[in-house]
Design a protein around this motif. Structure first.
Motif, short mmCIF file in Angstrom:
data_model
loop_
_atom_site.label_atom_id
_atom_site.label_comp_id
_atom_site.label_asym_id
_atom_site.label_seq_id
_atom_site.Cartn_x
_atom_site.Cartn_y
_atom_site.Cartn_z
N ASP A 69 50.25 -48.17 5.00
CA ASP A 69 51.43 -48.98 5.29
C ASP A 69 51.14 -50.48 5.28
O ASP A 69 50.03 -50.93 5.61
CB ASP A 69 52.02 -48.60 6.65
N SER A 139 56.52 -51.76 4.44
CA SER A 139 56.97 -50.37 4.58
C SER A 139 57.31 -50.01 6.02
O SER A 139 58.02 -49.04 6.26
CB SER A 139 55.89 -49.41 4.06
N ARG A 140 56.82 -50.80 6.99
CA ARG A 140 57.13 -50.59 8.40
C ARG A 140 57.40 -51.95 9.04
O ARG A 140 56.70 -52.93 8.78
CB ARG A 140 55.96 -49.91 9.14
#
Length: 278
Positions: A69, A139-140
């Motif tokens: 991530d 992504s996060r």
């Protein structure tokens, strides 16, 4: 910069809120006290630090992070949460964003060794409603007890949507009003809300902002029972030192506010019906 924003900048910048005895170890949040409160005993400094770290862990249970991530923390403060995430999850990259340039400088100084060890960690000054990142950079994305300072949670939601990759996930935790009728009583009870340093909004407005931005699988969990009692006990033990307002637990018990974890995901394909607020 308006007066309210200047007050927030001073609170976290030159006044360095982390030095207030209401907080410990450089962490600035009310804490998640589940398992840390002992009957008849005053919480220790280590308990206080542990509660602040536990709030991050509580959030991360709703936001799985892997070593693949690319992660963004919005409102990173001194960067201790970013460092904790880096050491715990070993993501490909983690970036801390904060409104205060003083906090960004502190984050870089405190985490100097981690910064020098490789390109995985960085700290950037910027606004939650106008993030200095490209579309689909992360992504996060998460935020811990910072959204109450954002000028617009709706714009934050739209910016979060923009900088997240398709299938990206978001989670935030902080306190929100129960509904619009609670705002006036909260202003009367809590000076940080009255002075707009904490720009509290109803939880329903936050959830609607997530929906309008396009997020799906939105979940909302109340964790106030594990936040406010522990924080009140800590404040009571430091009353002469901190000067922090003491009506948080009372407001929670009266149903005026609560502490929440809100999460959601960005679908792989945009349905085309998300609304962007200018």
């Amino acid at each position: 910069m308006g007066r309210v924003e200047r007050n927030i900048e001073i609170t976290y910048g030159s006044k360095d809120l982390a030095r207030n005895p209401a907080f410990q170890g450089g962490w600035i949040n009310f804490g998640y006290w589940k398992g840390l409160l002992k009957a008849g005993k005053v919480s220790s400094r280590q308990d206080r630090i542990g509660a602040s770290q536990s709030l991050y862990r509580c959030l991360w249970r709703r936001l799985p992070i892997t070593d693949d991530d690319e992660v963004l923390e919005v409102g990173c403060g001194r960067g201790l949460g970013c460092a904790l995430a880096l050491l715990r999850f070993h993501p490909k990259r983690i970036t801390g964003l904060d409104f205060s340039q003083d906090q960004v400088k502190r984050a870089r100084a405190i985490n100097r060794r981690l910064l020098e060890s490789g390109p995985c960690l960085s700290f950037v000054q910027g606004r939650a409603d106008r993030m200095p990142f490209k579309d689909g950079d992360f992504s996060r994305l998460y935020s811990v007890e910072a959204a109450q300072h954002f000028g617009s949670v709706a714009k934050f939601a739209n910016e979060s949507w923009r900088v997240l990759k398709p299938n990206g996930q978001i989670a935030l935790t902080t306190f929100f009003a129960a509904d619009s009728s609670a705002l006036a009583p909260l202003e009367a009870m809590l000076p940080t809300i009255r002075k707009r340093i904490d720009r509290i909004i109803p939880i329903g407005d936050c959830l609607n902002a997530f929906r309008r931005a396009g997020f799906q699988n939105i979940a909302c969990a109340s964790i106030g029972k594990h936040v406010f009692e522990g924080f009140e006990r800590w404040l009571a033990s430091r009353e002469d030192e901190s000067g922090w307002p003491r009506n948080w637990l009372r407001a929670f018990r009266q149903g005026l506010l609560d502490y929440f974890v809100v999460s959601g995901s960005k679908p792989i394909v945009n349905s085309g019906d998300n609304l962007f607020i200018s």
